[in-house]
Write a protein that holds these residues in place. Structure first.
Motif, PDB file in Angstrom:
ATOM      1  N   MET A   1       0.763  -1.423  -0.052  1.00  0.00           N
ATOM      2  CA  MET A   1      -0.083  -0.103  -0.150  1.00  0.00           C
ATOM      3  C   MET A   1       0.917   1.216  -0.062  1.00  0.00           C
ATOM      4  N   ASP A   2       0.661   2.069  -0.895  1.00  0.00           N
ATOM      5  CA  ASP A   2       1.286   3.515  -1.117  1.00  0.00           C
ATOM      6  C   ASP A   2       0.766   4.702  -0.377  1.00  0.00           C
ATOM      7  N   LEU A   3       0.964   4.974   0.942  1.00  0.00           N
ATOM      8  CA  LEU A   3       0.191   6.043   1.281  1.00  0.00           C
ATOM      9  C   LEU A   3       1.065   7.592   1.036  1.00  0.00           C
ATOM     10  N   ASP A   4       0.367   8.297   0.529  1.00  0.00           N
ATOM     11  CA  ASP A   4       0.876   9.876   0.460  1.00  0.00           C
ATOM     12  C   ASP A   4       0.923  10.525   1.705  1.00  0.00           C
ATOM     13  N   SER A   5       2.064  11.306   1.578  1.00  0.00           N
ATOM     14  CA  SER A   5       2.272  12.142   2.891  1.00  0.00           C
ATOM     15  C   SER A   5       1.207  13.390   3.057  1.00  0.00           C
ATOM     16  N   GLY A   6       0.861  13.561   1.855  1.00  0.00           N
ATOM     17  CA  GLY A   6      -0.367  14.597   1.958  1.00  0.00           C
ATOM     18  C   GLY A   6      -1.337  14.426   2.587  1.00  0.00           C
ATOM     19  N   THR A   7      -1.928  12.922   2.383  1.00  0.00           N
ATOM     20  CA  THR A   7      -3.148  12.481   3.274  1.00  0.00           C
ATOM     21  C   THR A   7      -2.868  12.307   4.643  1.00  0.00           C
ATOM     22  N   LEU A   8      -1.402  11.767   4.868  1.00  0.00           N
ATOM     23  CA  LEU A   8      -1.398  11.605   6.195  1.00  0.00           C
ATOM     24  C   LEU A   8      -1.296  12.873   7.009  1.00  0.00           C
ATOM     25  N   ARG A   9      -0.726  14.014   6.315  1.00  0.00           N
ATOM     26  CA  ARG A   9      -0.490  15.310   6.965  1.00  0.00           C
ATOM     27  C   ARG A   9      -2.039  15.994   7.153  1.00  0.00           C
ATOM     28  N   ALA A  10      -2.825  15.641   6.225  1.00  0.00           N
ATOM     29  CA  ALA A  10      -4.256  16.222   6.174  1.00  0.00           C
ATOM     30  C   ALA A  10      -5.008  15.253   7.576  1.00  0.00           C
ATOM     31  N   PHE A  11      -4.611  14.043   7.668  1.00  0.00           N
ATOM     32  CA  PHE A  11      -5.181  13.593   9.137  1.00  0.00           C
ATOM     33  C   PHE A  11      -4.768  14.078  10.273  1.00  0.00           C
ATOM     34  N   VAL A  12      -3.451  14.136  10.365  1.00  0.00           N
ATOM     35  CA  VAL A  12      -2.798  14.875  11.591  1.00  0.00           C
ATOM     36  C   VAL A  12      -3.156  16.071  11.824  1.00  0.00           C
ATOM     37  N   THR A  13      -3.436  16.883  10.812  1.00  0.00           N
ATOM     38  CA  THR A  13      -3.942  18.324  10.948  1.00  0.00           C
ATOM     39  C   THR A  13      -5.298  18.284  11.533  1.00  0.00           C
ATOM     40  N   VAL A  14      -6.188  17.884  10.802  1.00  0.00           N
ATOM     41  CA  VAL A  14      -7.649  17.719  11.194  1.00  0.00           C
ATOM     42  C   VAL A  14      -7.940  17.143  12.651  1.00  0.00           C
ATOM     43  N   ALA A  15      -6.861  16.036  12.867  1.00  0.00           N
ATOM     44  CA  ALA A  15      -7.055  15.632  14.308  1.00  0.00           C
ATOM     45  C   ALA A  15      -6.472  16.594  15.341  1.00  0.00           C
ATOM     46  N   ASP A  16      -5.439  17.532  14.898  1.00  0.00           N
ATOM     47  CA  ASP A  16      -4.996  18.602  15.856  1.00  0.00           C
ATOM     48  C   ASP A  16      -6.107  19.675  16.012  1.00  0.00           C
ATOM     49  N   GLU A  17      -6.943  20.041  14.899  1.00  0.00           N
ATOM     50  CA  GLU A  17      -7.640  21.120  14.965  1.00  0.00           C
ATOM     51  C   GLU A  17      -9.141  20.680  15.349  1.00  0.00           C
ATOM     52  N   HIS A  19     -11.598  20.527  13.248  1.00  0.00           N
ATOM     53  CA  HIS A  19     -12.226  20.924  12.459  1.00  0.00           C
ATOM     54  C   HIS A  19     -11.727  21.133  11.035  1.00  0.00           C
ATOM     55  N   PHE A  20     -12.423  20.837   9.892  1.00  0.00           N
ATOM     56  CA  PHE A  20     -12.011  20.813   8.672  1.00  0.00           C
ATOM     57  C   PHE A  20     -11.641  21.999   8.080  1.00  0.00           C
ATOM     58  N   GLY A  21     -12.365  23.047   8.467  1.00  0.00           N
ATOM     59  CA  GLY A  21     -12.155  24.493   8.068  1.00  0.00           C
ATOM     60  C   GLY A  21     -10.818  24.828   8.490  1.00  0.00           C
ATOM     61  N   ARG A  22     -10.555  24.648   9.980  1.00  0.00           N
ATOM     62  CA  ARG A  22      -9.275  25.318  10.544  1.00  0.00           C
ATOM     63  C   ARG A  22      -8.197  24.465   9.929  1.00  0.00           C
ATOM     64  N   ALA A  23      -8.249  23.256   9.789  1.00  0.00           N
ATOM     65  CA  ALA A  23      -7.395  22.338   8.961  1.00  0.00           C
ATOM     66  C   ALA A  23      -6.800  22.943   7.773  1.00  0.00           C
ATOM     67  N   ALA A  24      -8.126  23.218   7.132  1.00  0.00           N
ATOM     68  CA  ALA A  24      -7.613  23.719   5.552  1.00  0.00           C
ATOM     69  C   ALA A  24      -7.082  24.960   5.526  1.00  0.00           C
ATOM     70  N   GLU A  25      -7.462  25.768   6.551  1.00  0.00           N
ATOM     71  CA  GLU A  25      -6.805  27.085   6.753  1.00  0.00           C
ATOM     72  C   GLU A  25      -5.132  26.746   6.718  1.00  0.00           C
ATOM     73  N   ARG A  26      -4.974  26.087   7.743  1.00  0.00           N
ATOM     74  CA  ARG A  26      -3.487  25.831   8.227  1.00  0.00           C
ATOM     75  C   ARG A  26      -2.736  25.353   7.116  1.00  0.00           C
ATOM     76  N   LEU A  27      -3.398  24.313   6.275  1.00  0.00           N
ATOM     77  CA  LEU A  27      -2.543  23.969   5.288  1.00  0.00           C
ATOM     78  C   LEU A  27      -2.673  24.532   3.907  1.00  0.00           C
ATOM     79  N   VAL A  28      -3.363  25.698   3.877  1.00  0.00           N
ATOM     80  CA  VAL A  28      -3.522  26.673   2.941  1.00  0.00           C
ATOM     81  C   VAL A  28      -4.340  25.813   1.551  1.00  0.00           C
ATOM     82  N   ILE A  29      -5.385  25.099   1.834  1.00  0.00           N
ATOM     83  CA  ILE A  29      -6.094  24.572   0.751  1.00  0.00           C
ATOM     84  C   ILE A  29      -7.523  24.519   1.056  1.00  0.00           C
ATOM     85  N   SER A  30      -8.266  24.049   0.070  1.00  0.00           N
ATOM     86  CA  SER A  30      -9.856  24.321   0.431  1.00  0.00           C
ATOM     87  C   SER A  30     -10.210  23.227   1.360  1.00  0.00           C
ATOM     88  N   GLN A  31     -11.403  23.531   2.097  1.00  0.00           N
ATOM     89  CA  GLN A  31     -11.861  22.474   2.795  1.00  0.00           C
ATOM     90  C   GLN A  31     -12.290  21.454   1.927  1.00  0.00           C
TER      91      GLN A  31
END
Length: 312
Positions: A1-17, A19-31
């Protein structure tokens, strides 16, 4: 299984925040983009990572069990990027404004000769957070207190200089011969500092300083260049302004007088993302340490904006 670091970073950031909206702002991407990354990771793993039935997302027990491993993978990817970037490419430093002591810090790093420095100014950004997340800046210099809300988990900070704010007057000014001037004596002083084009972090500091001590600063007009600004101060024996104590001496016909009781300071922080090598952050600290500043252990005896003191 090939896991992309971008998806893992999204997982970690949503867990930290939480909230999907705040996580999106932190990563500078859309919700929508961050939701797609989480959905893709859940599909790859065959598990549910978040309970989305509540207003704020809540991590599932499975997600909680996998989170430390995902965080370790993200940290490893960041460490790889740091090692690859070590002493490679220019060091981009946001100096807030090129007329402030932060430019002297950037020059000090450049004088080492082992790294190319590119200085930027964040005239279009309110604080260092926006500069770091929306541009290619490596290290931003400025007031950490200007970053509102909880400190972002993906950013690091360090106080590099407590620069005393001093009084700059013409040689014929009544206060020019003083060894120091108490803050209370400035309540009736004519102070002028044009704020047209001034950085927001400096404007907010002056606003709070005036409110705390009953000072009045004329903010009208423009400096029209440093030479004109200093010339007007030299020619008017009743006029004064605020001046950074770490800056170069302004020249003949002018006097820099320390302000005391208390000493006001502009607290310069270095703020950076984790990918920046420690050696480059230390180079900024070393350059700042060569400028005149109040020792950090004496910070309790100074005045600074309340939001800055809360970041110490």
């Amino acid at each position: 299984m090939d896991l992309d670091s971008g998806t893992l970073r999204a997982f970690v950031t949503v867990a930290d925040e939480g909230h999907f909206g705040r996580a999106a702002e932190r990563l500078v991407i859309s919700q929508q983009a961050i939701s797609k990354r989480i959905n893709r990771l859940e599909s790859q793993l065959g598990v549910s990572l978040f309970d989305r039935s509540l207003r704020n997302v809540r991590i599932t027990e499975t997600g909680r069990r996998l989170l430390p491993l995902a965080r370790q993978a993200v940290d490893t990817a960041d460490a790889l990027a740091v090692e690859a970037a070590r002493n490679a490419g220019p060091l981009r430093i946001d100096v807030l404004d090129d007329h402030l002591s932060s430019m002297l810090i950037a020059r000090g790093v450049a004088q080492r000769g082992d790294v190319v420095v590119e200085a930027r100014t964040r005239t279009d950004h309110h604080d260092a957070l926006e500069a770091l997340r929306t541009t290619d800046v490596d290290i931003a210099l400025g007031r950490a207190g200007a970053v509102t809300g909880p400190w972002p988990a993906d950013l690091r900070r360090r106080v590099v200089l407590l620069e005393p704010i001093r009084l700059l007057v013409g040689a014929r000014h009544p206060l020019a011969g003083r060894d120091a001037v108490p803050m209370a004596d400035l309540r009736d002083a004519r102070l002028w500092f044009p704020m047209t084009g001034a950085p927001r972090e400096w404007i907010d500091l002056v606003d709070e300083l005036c409110a705390d001590f009953g000072l009045t600063v004329d903010r009208t007009g423009s400096t029209l260049g440093l030479e004109y600004f200093l010339g007007r101060l030299a020619d008017d024996p009743g006029l004064g302004t605020l001046f950074g104590g770490a800056m170069a001496a302004p020249g003949p016909g002018l006097a820099v007088v320390p302000i005391v009781d208390p000493v006001p300071v502009f607290a310069w922080w270095a703020m950076w993302r984790r990918r920046v090598p420690d050696s480059r952050v230390q180079a900024v600290q070393d350059a700042a340490s060569r400028l005149y500043g109040v020792p950090l252990e004496a910070a309790g005896d100074t005045w600074m904006p309340a939001a800055d003191r809360a970041r110490l």
